[in-house]
Design an enzyme around this catalytic site. Structure first.
Site, PDB file in Angstrom:
ATOM      1  CE  LYS A  78      -3.846   2.121   2.602  1.00  9.50           C
ATOM      2  NZ  LYS A  78      -4.762   1.978   3.755  1.00  9.50           N
ATOM      3  CB  SER A 158      -7.965   4.099   2.844  1.00  7.52           C
ATOM      4  OG  SER A 158      -7.164   3.387   3.783  1.00  7.52           O
ATOM      5  CB  SER A 182      -8.740   1.402   5.817  1.00  3.77           C
ATOM      6  OG  SER A 182      -9.411   2.635   5.840  1.00  3.77           O
TER       7      SER A 182
END
EC number: 6.3.5.7
Length: 495
Positions: A78, A158, A182
């Site tokens: 990420k 997210s 998330s």
């Protein structure tokens, strides 16, 4: 072997140890899949040179016969994790051009374990969002589609890029971060497994901060076993993070027996929200039946302060975010606005932040600054902290009464269309976190497991919440649920 990118971590690890495949072959398969996946917009900084270098090193290590479980396995990272020499923007324009000179502890742990980094993954800006629509890179797209409909769906947020990449077999697994759901919400939206460990289990050092008392890194994988393998490599004490727990990391995979006979699983009545879709209600009920059939005792429990969790979260998280975002001033790194003659330092701050931060980040920074301001600190921030303590106490009471784990929905719906909530009140988007934020507020571990499809052919997930530091027991309950549900559906390739 064909389509090596479709293997799970466990399958690939075993094939590597048998000598059936090499890390180079696995990595080349994933890199090929990434090249053909532009429509998903999952990978935003590709690192094929680093990937091949690490894959060759992993193959040498594997030949010695002394390689850890993650050695040679290609994964995505990420964009919130700092990776030395690779751009890291946290999905924001304000960090444009930032190339870290250091490695986050979690990605260093994975590299030390021999994992192969394929590149950086799309995400909501500064991890603020539930649909991956606030990213400077543009939307990440869910590989799943509704039956008979080609509308693009959100992969959740997210960690939307991580979820999309794992679901589409662009990588064998990925890192995510979870501040209010998330990891778990995107996992539910994409038919993957996502683990938010106990707060302090994984180091936060080198991860761009959103809300320091809530953020936690975790794995996003194709199965519960894969999550156990990857969490074992990610976790560990880190003296550079004052909130990192000095506890031994158990053998999470070794604890996956699937035997939950005699375990007590709680069903929180406060999670039965008004207006909950019938499909989610049925999924939850069926999940409880599966665990009961596996030998667990199912009991109703009460978490009375649940109704305050969302408002508490959306006071505390923006408050911490506004403090963390103060470092982005155009002085030291990242974007700096062009200044007019006569502009001073205040104008530079204002123009840089106005250009660099997206609307959602600006909104949360303003909310956070407001609740921390002199006249409202006690009315909002301090009160929210006190209610957070009550929410944590609810869980402590339930666990003290003998409950081993809690079963709840992961999301209030299946994945929705990109742009569908664009004109809605922002609070509607925040409601996506209704089942997940309590776990962050209480610092508990949670895992999302895909357990079914909705009427339109989209994946739905259930969440298992564990006792603090008992990720192994939690993952074992999730493993039993995964086996009983038998979820094997994959998105049809259209990208």
């Amino acid at each position: 072997m064909d389509e090596l990118n479709k293997l799970s971590l466990a399958e690939a690890r075993d094939a590597l140890k048998r000598g059936d495949v090499t890390s180079v072959e696995l990595t080349e398969s994933c890199l090929g899949a990434i090249e053909g996946s532009g429509a998903l917009n999952a990978f935003v900084h590709k690192t094929p040179e680093i990937a091949m270098e690490r894959a060759r090193a992993a193959d040498e290590r594997l030949q010695t016969g002394d390689a850890p479980a993650m050695c040679g396995l290609p994964i995505g990272i990420k964009d919130l994790f700092c990776t030395k020499g690779v751009p890291g923007q946290a999905g924001s324009r304000i960090l444009q051009g930032f190339v870290p000179e250091y490695e986050s502890t979690v990605t260093q742990n994975l590299a030390d374990a021999g994992a192969v980094m394929l590149g950086k993954l799309n995400m909501d800006e500064f991890a603020m969002g539930s649909s991956n629509e606030t990213s400077v890179y543009g939307n990440a797209v869910n590989p799943w589609r509704r039956s008979g409909d080609d509308a693009q769906l959100t992969p959740g947020g997210s960690s939307g890029g991580s979820a999309a990449a794992v679901a589409a077999d662009l990588c064998l697994a990925a890192t995510g971060t979870d501040t209010g759901g998330s990891i778990r919400q995107p996992a539910a939206f994409t038919g993957t497994v996502g683990v938010k460990p106990t707060y302090g289990r994984c180091s936060r050092w080198g991860i761009v901060a959103f809300a320091c008392s809530l953020d936690q890194a975790g794995p996003m994988t194709k199965s519960v076993r894969d999550s156990a393998i990857m969490l074992g490599a990610m976790a560990g004490h880190d003296p550079k993070d004052s909130t990192s727990a000095d506890l031994a990391v158990p053998d999470f995979e070794g604890m996956l027996t699937g035997d939950i006979k005699g375990k007590t699983i709680g069903i929180p009545r406060e999670y039965r929200m008004e207006g909950m879709p019938a499909e989610i209600e049925k999924l939850w009920s069926d999940g409880a039946d599966m665990l009961r059939d596996a030998g667990a005792k199912i009991v109703d429990i009460s978490l009375p302060h649940t109704k305050y969790a969302l408002p508490v979260y959306y006071v505390l998280a923006p408050a911490e975010a506004s403090s963390n975002l103060a470092r982005y001033d155009g002085v030291r790194y990242g974007h700096r606005a062009k200044l007019a003659q006569g502009d001073g330092i205040n104008e530079m701050y204002e123009k840089t932040r106005a250009e660099g931060f997206g609307h959602e980040v600006q909104r949360r920074a303003m909310i956070g600054t407001y609740v921390l301001s002199a006249g409202f600190y006690d009315a909002y921030y301090n009160r929210a902290r006190k209610v957070r303590t009550l929410i944590k106490r609810d869980f402590e009471t339930v666990f003290a009464d003998g409950v081993d784990a809690i079963l709840a929905p992961a999301t209030p719906s299946a994945a929705f269309g990109l742009g569908e909530m664009k004109d809605a009140d922002p609070v509607q988007m925040y409601l996506n976190d209704v089942f997940t934020v309590t776990v962050n507020l209480a610092g508990l571990p949670g895992v999302t497991v895909p357990t079914g499809l909705d009427g339109q052919g989209l994946p739905l997930g259930l969440q298992v919440i564990g006792r603090p530091w008992e990720e192994g027991e939690m993952l074992n309950a999730a493993f039993a649920l995964e086996r009983a549900a038998g979820f094997v559906a994959k998105p049809e390739k259209w990208w």
